[in-house]
Design a protein around this motif. Structure first.
Motif, PDB file in Angstrom:
ATOM      1  N   ASP A  49      19.382   1.173  14.314  1.00 39.55           N
ATOM      2  CA  ASP A  49      17.505   0.902  14.183  1.00 39.55           C
ATOM      3  C   ASP A  49      16.852   1.568  12.506  1.00 39.55           C
ATOM      4  N   THR A  86      14.997   0.452   7.666  1.00 40.55           N
ATOM      5  CA  THR A  86      13.576   0.711   7.877  1.00 40.55           C
ATOM      6  C   THR A  86      12.452   1.610   7.297  1.00 40.55           C
ATOM      7  N   ASP A  87      11.330   0.213   7.270  1.00 45.74           N
ATOM      8  CA  ASP A  87      10.436   1.356   6.202  1.00 45.74           C
ATOM      9  C   ASP A  87      10.064   2.279   7.350  1.00 45.74           C
ATOM     10  N   GLU A 139       6.633   1.497   9.479  1.00 47.03           N
ATOM     11  CA  GLU A 139       6.260   1.048  10.595  1.00 47.03           C
ATOM     12  C   GLU A 139       6.414   1.756  11.340  1.00 47.03           C
ATOM     13  N   ARG A 144       9.492   3.939  19.173  1.00 48.58           N
ATOM     14  CA  ARG A 144       9.487   1.710  19.831  1.00 48.58           C
ATOM     15  C   ARG A 144       8.936   0.765  21.705  1.00 48.58           C
TER      16      ARG A 144
END
Length: 126
Positions: free
Chosen positions: A50, A54-55, A58, A92
């Motif tokens: 995941d 990903t940036d 975030e 998350r």
């Protein structure tokens, strides 16, 4: 030669996975995560898969984003070679934690930008 390279990669992976710090690398676009260790996934409560792509921004608390963006850009353009600060991050599941954030600029032999190596330690209890 191929075998030696594979051995070195396995050794490096073992060192990174043993670290108490969440460690990741960005690609040459500044903030996109190209690699992360297991501790990084644990810190943010997600699977390693995941994180890849990903940036990084975030993962940063909304109130910290602008400051982190500016720091990362300064590192990206070569204004500094490394930086560190304490920043709030968001897991998350939405839980917020304080992290000691350190980053270093990576360059190739020809001085072109390769990416960044970043380490995060959870310092919430401190």
């Amino acid at each position: 030669m191929e075998r030696q390279l594979q051995d070195k990669e396995q050794q490096l992976q073992a060192v990174l996975d043993m670290s108490q710090a969440g460690i990741f690398m960005t690609d040459a676009t500044e903030r996109i995560i190209s690699f992360a260790n297991r501790r990084m996934a644990e810190l943010f409560g997600c699977a390693l898969s995941d994180l890849t792509g990903t940036d990084f921004i975030e993962l940063v608390h909304p109130e910290e984003i602008e400051s982190v963006r500016m720091d990362m850009y300064t590192l990206f353009v070569g204004g500094v070679e490394d930086l560190s600060s304490e920043v709030r991050f968001v897991r998350r599941d939405g839980e917020i934690f304080w992290g000691s954030f350190s980053a270093v600029r990576l360059t190739r032999d020809d001085e072109s930008f390769q990416g960044m190596m970043v380490a995060i330690h959870d310092v919430s209890e401190q």
